[in-house]
Design a protein around this motif. Sequence first.
Motif, PDB file in Angstrom:
ATOM      1  N   ALA A   1      32.533  40.406  53.490  1.00  0.00           N
ATOM      2  CA  ALA A   1      33.044  40.593  52.131  1.00  0.00           C
ATOM      3  C   ALA A   1      33.900  41.835  51.973  1.00  0.00           C
ATOM      4  O   ALA A   1      34.611  41.955  50.963  1.00  0.00           O
ATOM      5  N   LEU A   2      33.859  42.774  52.916  1.00  0.00           N
ATOM      6  CA  LEU A   2      34.581  44.043  52.744  1.00  0.00           C
ATOM      7  C   LEU A   2      36.096  43.875  52.621  1.00  0.00           C
ATOM      8  O   LEU A   2      36.701  44.470  51.713  1.00  0.00           O
ATOM      9  N   PRO A   3      36.777  43.114  53.462  1.00  0.00           N
ATOM     10  CA  PRO A   3      38.238  42.976  53.266  1.00  0.00           C
ATOM     11  C   PRO A   3      38.601  42.416  51.899  1.00  0.00           C
ATOM     12  O   PRO A   3      39.566  42.855  51.267  1.00  0.00           O
ATOM     13  N   GLY A   4      37.840  41.451  51.414  1.00  0.00           N
ATOM     14  CA  GLY A   4      38.123  40.907  50.090  1.00  0.00           C
ATOM     15  C   GLY A   4      37.825  41.894  48.985  1.00  0.00           C
ATOM     16  O   GLY A   4      38.475  41.869  47.923  1.00  0.00           O
ATOM     17  N   ALA A   5      36.813  42.776  49.160  1.00  0.00           N
ATOM     18  CA  ALA A   5      36.499  43.778  48.142  1.00  0.00           C
ATOM     19  C   ALA A   5      37.554  44.867  48.070  1.00  0.00           C
ATOM     20  O   ALA A   5      37.714  45.518  47.022  1.00  0.00           O
TER      21      ALA A   5
ATOM     22  N   PRO B   1      34.548  49.947  38.648  1.00  0.00           N
ATOM     23  CA  PRO B   1      33.485  49.160  39.277  1.00  0.00           C
ATOM     24  C   PRO B   1      33.925  48.535  40.591  1.00  0.00           C
ATOM     25  O   PRO B   1      33.113  48.376  41.524  1.00  0.00           O
ATOM     26  N   GLU B   2      35.228  48.174  40.670  1.00  0.00           N
ATOM     27  CA  GLU B   2      35.715  47.575  41.914  1.00  0.00           C
ATOM     28  C   GLU B   2      35.663  48.581  43.063  1.00  0.00           C
ATOM     29  O   GLU B   2      35.376  48.214  44.215  1.00  0.00           O
ATOM     30  N   LEU B   3      35.955  49.862  42.769  1.00  0.00           N
ATOM     31  CA  LEU B   3      35.905  50.871  43.818  1.00  0.00           C
ATOM     32  C   LEU B   3      34.475  51.045  44.337  1.00  0.00           C
ATOM     33  O   LEU B   3      34.239  51.098  45.554  1.00  0.00           O
ATOM     34  N   HIS B   4      33.512  51.139  43.421  1.00  0.00           N
ATOM     35  CA  HIS B   4      32.119  51.292  43.865  1.00  0.00           C
ATOM     36  C   HIS B   4      31.612  50.032  44.565  1.00  0.00           C
ATOM     37  O   HIS B   4      30.777  50.118  45.479  1.00  0.00           O
ATOM     38  N   THR B   5      32.132  48.868  44.170  1.00  0.00           N
ATOM     39  CA  THR B   5      31.765  47.645  44.892  1.00  0.00           C
ATOM     40  C   THR B   5      32.292  47.675  46.316  1.00  0.00           C
ATOM     41  O   THR B   5      31.595  47.277  47.265  1.00  0.00           O
ATOM     42  N   ALA B   6      33.519  48.196  46.470  1.00  0.00           N
ATOM     43  CA  ALA B   6      34.074  48.335  47.819  1.00  0.00           C
ATOM     44  C   ALA B   6      33.265  49.338  48.638  1.00  0.00           C
ATOM     45  O   ALA B   6      32.980  49.118  49.827  1.00  0.00           O
TER      46      ALA B   6
END
Length: 314
Positions: A41-45, A90-95
């Motif tokens: 999931a990391l590349p997509g995040a 939130p997207e940064l912390h998800t990444a």
Amino acid sequence: MTASIRRLSLTVGGFVAAGLVLGCLSVEALTRTNVARAKRALPGALAPLFESADMADHDAALREAQRLARSGRYDRVPQVLHKTDVPVTPELHTAFKHAWMAKDDGVEAAHHAQLAARLAPTDEALAKEADRMVDIALAYRMRWGLRAAGAGSTLVLLLLGAYALSSARRRKHMRSFLDSVSGKLRFSVDGEPVSYPLRLGQQTESLTLDVFLSGRYGMACPRRPRRGPTMHVSCSHAGANETLRLTPVRHVCDSAVRIHMRDSTLRRLLARPGRWRIHVKLGDRIVGQATLDVLESRRGFFSNFSRRNGALST
């Protein structure tokens, strides 16, 4: 410690060790599954960060993190993400969560999952993910202790397995040995050998039983078990519904065994006139049987006869 207590202790210890090993394996499976999921999931995040960053095309750190994630070098991604100019979202912390999880650090990943849920309090998916990551962080905190316990439990299970195999081999050896052994019984009453039929009067003072063992292998050959079997002798009276058990003889290794009946046991035997059956077992195999008749006392008859003669003489 008796055999039953020892067997129970080994069984309970085996179940505890197996439970610790299963717990360790379940934690390992949980952590490894989440690490593999985070790597996928990391590349997509990282992709949404290019849309939210100002001049993202010129953000070298973000491009470097994406390149590392695609090439499978996950250990450097969290450090590179800290150098980006992407605003805190939130997207940064998800990444960050996926990056730390891909690096096999569930505690930091759970921290960033909670930060992402705080920045988006109305997002139920992030809230559920934060709760799930708390469990993952707990599993990571327990993992090192469980690994040590699992390694010790695995060693215990291996030792118990080796002991079980050794015990099974000893039981098989003992069974083959007992199947080849037979016995002959000889009795001595008041120090004198007697022949069948065996009868005991009320004046008997001692009873000795000699058991002579023989078999295909003999009793002293190398095939004899290291720990000899136990010999049990019992006397049963069907009419009186009574059974007397003599003291067992442990670790029988010789071809002849002498058993002296105690005075208390002999008195109980003589107190029940009639036919007794004697059974001699070596381990769980009967190697000899005999019958023994206890005669009734005639003292009362002779005393009455003498009293009658005395009364007539006077």
